[in-house]
Design a protein around this motif. Structure first.
Motif, short mmCIF file in Angstrom:
data_model
loop_
_atom_site.label_atom_id
_atom_site.label_comp_id
_atom_site.label_asym_id
_atom_site.label_seq_id
_atom_site.Cartn_x
_atom_site.Cartn_y
_atom_site.Cartn_z
N GLU A 20 24.05 -4.62 9.33
CA GLU A 20 23.09 -4.24 10.32
C GLU A 20 21.97 -3.64 9.97
N THR A 21 21.87 -3.26 8.73
CA THR A 21 20.36 -2.63 8.05
C THR A 21 19.24 -3.72 8.53
N ILE A 22 18.18 -3.14 8.92
CA ILE A 22 17.04 -4.03 9.09
C ILE A 22 16.22 -4.21 7.94
N ARG A 23 16.08 -5.52 7.42
CA ARG A 23 15.55 -5.60 6.01
C ARG A 23 14.17 -6.10 5.97
N ILE A 24 13.15 -5.45 5.43
CA ILE A 24 11.72 -5.85 5.25
C ILE A 24 11.33 -6.05 3.76
N ILE A 25 10.22 -7.12 3.66
CA ILE A 25 9.90 -7.24 2.17
C ILE A 25 8.50 -6.74 2.34
N TYR B 104 13.52 -9.12 8.22
CA TYR B 104 12.81 -9.05 9.60
C TYR B 104 11.29 -9.36 9.57
N GLN B 105 10.64 -8.81 8.55
CA GLN B 105 9.24 -8.94 8.44
C GLN B 105 8.95 -9.01 6.99
N TYR B 106 7.86 -9.69 6.71
CA TYR B 106 7.36 -9.83 5.43
C TYR B 106 5.80 -9.56 5.36
N ILE B 107 5.61 -8.25 4.69
CA ILE B 107 4.46 -7.31 4.69
C ILE B 107 3.76 -7.56 3.55
N THR B 108 2.42 -7.87 3.53
CA THR B 108 1.48 -8.10 2.54
C THR B 108 0.67 -6.73 2.26
N LYS B 109 0.47 -6.89 0.86
CA LYS B 109 -0.19 -5.57 0.38
C LYS B 109 -1.72 -6.15 0.33
N TRP C 231 -1.49 -2.80 2.86
CA TRP C 231 -0.89 -2.57 4.16
C TRP C 231 -1.86 -1.57 4.84
N GLN C 232 -1.96 -1.68 6.19
CA GLN C 232 -2.82 -0.78 6.62
C GLN C 232 -1.62 0.29 7.54
N PRO C 233 -1.96 1.62 7.19
CA PRO C 233 -0.78 2.50 7.80
C PRO C 233 -0.30 2.35 9.17
N ASP C 234 -1.50 2.44 10.08
CA ASP C 234 -1.05 2.49 11.49
C ASP C 234 -0.14 0.89 11.78
N ASN C 235 -0.40 0.01 11.35
CA ASN C 235 0.29 -1.35 11.52
C ASN C 235 1.81 -1.27 10.92
N LEU C 236 1.54 -0.58 9.54
CA LEU C 236 2.95 -0.64 9.00
C LEU C 236 3.88 0.53 9.60
N ILE C 237 3.47 1.72 10.22
CA ILE C 237 4.08 2.30 11.05
C ILE C 237 4.85 1.73 12.20
N LEU C 238 3.75 0.99 12.78
CA LEU C 238 4.21 0.24 14.20
C LEU C 238 5.32 -0.74 13.92
N THR C 239 5.09 -1.40 12.67
CA THR C 239 6.16 -2.56 12.31
C THR C 239 7.67 -1.68 12.20
#
Length: 494
Positions: free
Chosen positions: A76-81, A101-106, A108-116
């Protein structure tokens, strides 16, 4: 109500990167940090974590490999890389194998990361609600099934002992009930014969609920109420566009009752053209909806009913012989109410109880005088007519009082013959001399007038143009006295 802050686990072997992420996210989320896979496993074992934010390049294993493990243990845990590398193979593997769920690249933008992460939290909550709804729906389905089973069992119990047919001791209906018990368990078609209102549908239900099909559908169609085209559609169904007004597919009663019983009332009213179609259904065990090109197999037991003499109809060529023998594997004849005089008090009491429930009006019963009237009437409409008469009496009567004979319809009141009263035997026939026949008529008029005026002799004498003394003399001569009222509860049912 206080909103719960989501728990997020950040996994990164670079301490500076870990601290930066924690500072950025700690205002909006409850943060746990782990610099190794082992630390992450321990936190997951001890804490309830909604979101994992994991670096792809870890010393022990890749982030995707670890999240595959997480998927198995904590699905049930949401998984993000989160990673500085964007190799397509890693992304595809993460999506397919780790359910990322998401693959976030470095970087990263703080606002975008928080929204994600906020979107991930919303997804987690939606998943939980979906699981709860699924559980609730399952519980609701189980509850609905229990309710349906309970109702089916109540119906079965209602028809178990006396087949739900209300009657007195040693009633002519005893033979009918014996036949129902004998026939019900065998999967054969049955033809119920009798006048309208004798209880053929009740007998059909008794046959169904005492059969092996009792837990399946029981459907009813009055064949005399519809023209051939509509009857065919109602019984066998139709396809969209099959005829004018067919705006949707329609499932017929035979298909709805698959595994159960179809009761075809007034079968003697159908045309010979429709008889051919019905015969084919009974022979082949399959239907073809109107406008369809293929047939559908069905498994139903057919019980038919008629108020006609179908054997006579066959002899005169109005009913197909082959269809008759298909329908009449077994035949049950229901007697008219006129042949069940002793059943009338029991039936009337039962019908009164039902009417009081339906109309929300309470009375204390039916007087014995009114009951005598009911027993004497010929009841050409059988039980249905009796039901209407009892309901009429209840509507016209006063709350919490006995329903007297004065509440009866004139046709019922005028037919009364209280045999137990001295002199009433004169009403049994119109044989005899002219004087005796005139006396018969006079007794009938006297009795009807007295009952209508609730035995108020002054009003009855005024209406008849007699003095009270003259009226009293006639009453003494014919032995006419008011019948004492007895509680209607005296007539119990079986």
């Amino acid at each position: 109500m206080t909103e719960t802050v989501a728990n997020i686990l950040i996994i990164d072997d670079e301490v500076r990167s870990l601290e930066t992420l924690e500072r950025t996210l700690s205002f909006d989320f409850n943060i746990y940090t782990a610099s190794s896979i082992d630390q992450a496993r321990q936190i997951l074992a001890d804490e309830w974590v909604q979101i994992i934010l994991c670096d792809q390049l870890m010393p022990e294993m890749t982030g995707v490999e670890f999240l595959q493990e997480v998927r198995e243990k904590w699905p049930e845990t949401i998984r993000i890389i989160i990673s500085g590398y964007t190799e397509a193979e890693d992304i595809i593997t993460g999506i397919n194998q780790a359910g990322i769920y998401q693959y976030i690249t470095k970087p990263w933008q703080p606002d975008n990361l928080i929204l994600t992460l906020q979107n991930a939290v919303n997804l987690f909550e939606l998943q939980r609600q979906n699981e709860l709804l699924a559980i609730e729906l399952k519980m609701t389905a189980d509850s609905a099934q229990r309710i349906i089973n309970a109702r089916r069992n109540r119906l079965k119990d209602a028809y178990k002992d006396d087949n739900g047919i209300i009657r007195a001791e040693n009633s002519p209906m005893d033979h009918v009930c014996d036949q129902i018990r004998q026939i019900a368990g065998y999967d054969v078609s049955v033809l119920l014969c009798g006048e309208s209102g004798t209880g053929k549908e009740l007998a059909a239900r008794a046959l169904h609920y005492n059969s092996l099909r009792w837990d399946k559908a029981f459907v009813v169609e009055n064949c005399g109420a519809l023209p051939d085209e509509l009857l065919e559609s109602e019984l066998f169904g139709h396809k969209k566009g099959a005829f004018t007004g067919a705006v949707n597919d329609h499932t017929g009663l035979f298909e709805r009752a698959d595994g159960g019983t179809v009761f075809l009332d007034e079968i003697g009213e159908v045309s010979q053209a429709f008889q051919v179609k019905l015969l084919r259904v009974l022979q082949e065990g399959e239907i073809r909806p109107v406008g369809a090109t293929r047939t559908r197999k069905i498994d139903v037991r057919v019980i038919a009913a008629t108020n006609r003499d179908l054997e006579q109809e066959v002899r005169e060529g109005r009913f197909r012989k082959d269809l008759y023998f298909r329908l009449a594997a077994m035949t049950i004849q229901l007697p008219p109410l006129g042949e069940r005089r002793d059943d009338i008090p029991v039936l009337a009491t039962y019908l009164l109880e039902q009417a009081m429930k339906n109309l929300n009006k309470k009375v204390t019963g039916i007087s014995s005088e009114a009951m005598e009237c009911l027993k004497t009437y010929h009841w050409s409409g059988n039980v249905r007519e009796l039901q209407n008469e009892v309901q009429r009496m209840l509507v016209m009567g006063k709350e919490n009082e006995v329903l007297g004979a004065d509440l009866l319809s004139p046709r019922v009141l005028m037919s009364v013959t209280p045999d137990e009263q001295q002199g009433m035997s004169l009403l049994s026939s119109f044989d005899g001399t002219l004087k005796e026949r005139i006396e018969n008529i006079e007794v009938k008029i006297l009795y009807e007038t007295l009952v209508r005026h609730r035995w108020n002799k002054t009003k009855a004498a005024e209406e008849l143009g007699l003095s009270r003394v003259g009226l009293r003399g006639k009453l003494e001569r014919y032995g006419l006295e008011k019948v004492e009222q007895l509680p209607a509860a005296e007539a119990g049912n079986r």
